[in-house]
Design an enzyme around this catalytic site. Structure first.
Site, PDB file in Angstrom:
ATOM      1  N   HIS A  52       0.959  -1.272  -0.071  1.00  0.00           N
ATOM      2  CA  HIS A  52       0.044  -0.136   0.137  1.00  0.00           C
ATOM      3  C   HIS A  52       0.608   1.252  -0.024  1.00  0.00           C
ATOM      4  O   HIS A  52       1.742   1.156   0.389  1.00  0.00           O
ATOM      5  CB  HIS A  52      -0.821   0.021   1.351  1.00  0.00           C
ATOM      6  N   GLU A  54       1.038   3.658   1.729  1.00  0.00           N
ATOM      7  CA  GLU A  54       1.303   4.164   3.141  1.00  0.00           C
ATOM      8  C   GLU A  54       2.733   3.579   3.671  1.00  0.00           C
ATOM      9  O   GLU A  54       3.703   3.872   4.200  1.00  0.00           O
ATOM     10  CB  GLU A  54       0.377   4.437   4.203  1.00  0.00           C
ATOM     11  N   CYS A  82      -6.028   1.750   5.793  1.00  0.00           N
ATOM     12  CA  CYS A  82      -6.854   0.462   6.180  1.00  0.00           C
ATOM     13  C   CYS A  82      -6.274   0.411   7.589  1.00  0.00           C
ATOM     14  O   CYS A  82      -5.269   1.019   8.338  1.00  0.00           O
ATOM     15  CB  CYS A  82      -6.654  -0.611   5.189  1.00  0.00           C
ATOM     16  N   CYS A  85      -2.421  -0.533   7.497  1.00  0.00           N
ATOM     17  CA  CYS A  85      -1.477   0.768   7.348  1.00  0.00           C
ATOM     18  C   CYS A  85      -1.720   1.531   8.805  1.00  0.00           C
ATOM     19  O   CYS A  85      -0.593   2.187   9.360  1.00  0.00           O
ATOM     20  CB  CYS A  85      -2.022   1.335   6.239  1.00  0.00           C
TER      21      CYS A  85
END
Length: 151
Positions: A52, A54, A82, A85
């Site tokens: 992801h 992040e 999410c 993260c």
């Protein structure tokens, strides 16, 4: 340079993800007004479910700053982080996250769960929802194309 400027930089990263057929999320990490790292979702490209924006931005910032803790840093991201993260933000001890779209299905800050304010954790991450319509529109366009098998 303020929040909107940094979120627009993150939005440019999200557009790069969109062009690659990735969920269009972009993230940057800033320390003392300087951009330390930039990243966009690369799950498909890397065949890695943890890639992801992040997570990639955190890894790069830690590498560049030669530390495992990102104290004094802020994350600007185009979508609410999410759960994975969000917890990575706690572990990295980042100071604050600013996001520009809500994630009603997987949000780990406010929409589904609130990891960052969990009182039993050893670190609290400040957070701010700073809506940018362009971020929400980019996500909507991506998922519309995905549903119509255009991506």
């Amino acid at each position: 340079m303020g929040k909107e400027y940094f979120l627009k930089v993150a939005l440019r990263e999200a557009k790069r993800a969109f062009e690659k057929g990735e969920v269009p999320v972009g993230a940057i990490i800033v320390k003392e007004g300087e951009i330390i790292s930039k990243a966009h979702n690369s799950v498909e490209e890397l065949k890695d479910p943890t890639a992801h924006a992040e997570m990639l931005a955190i890894k790069e910032a830690c590498r560049r700053l030669n530390t495992k803790y990102l104290e004094g840093c802020e994350l600007y991201v185009t979508l609410e982080p999410c759960i994975m993260c969000s917890y990575a933000l706690v572990l990295s001890r980042i100071e604050k996250v600013i996001f520009s779209a809500l994630d009603k299905k997987h949000g780990g800050v406010v929409s589904v769960f609130n990891i960052l304010d969990e009182p039993t954790l050893n670190h609290r991450v400040k957070w701010e929802y700073y809506p940018l319509e362009e971020a929400s529109e980019l996500l909507s366009e991506f998922f519309k194309k995905l549903r119509n098998n255009i991506i």
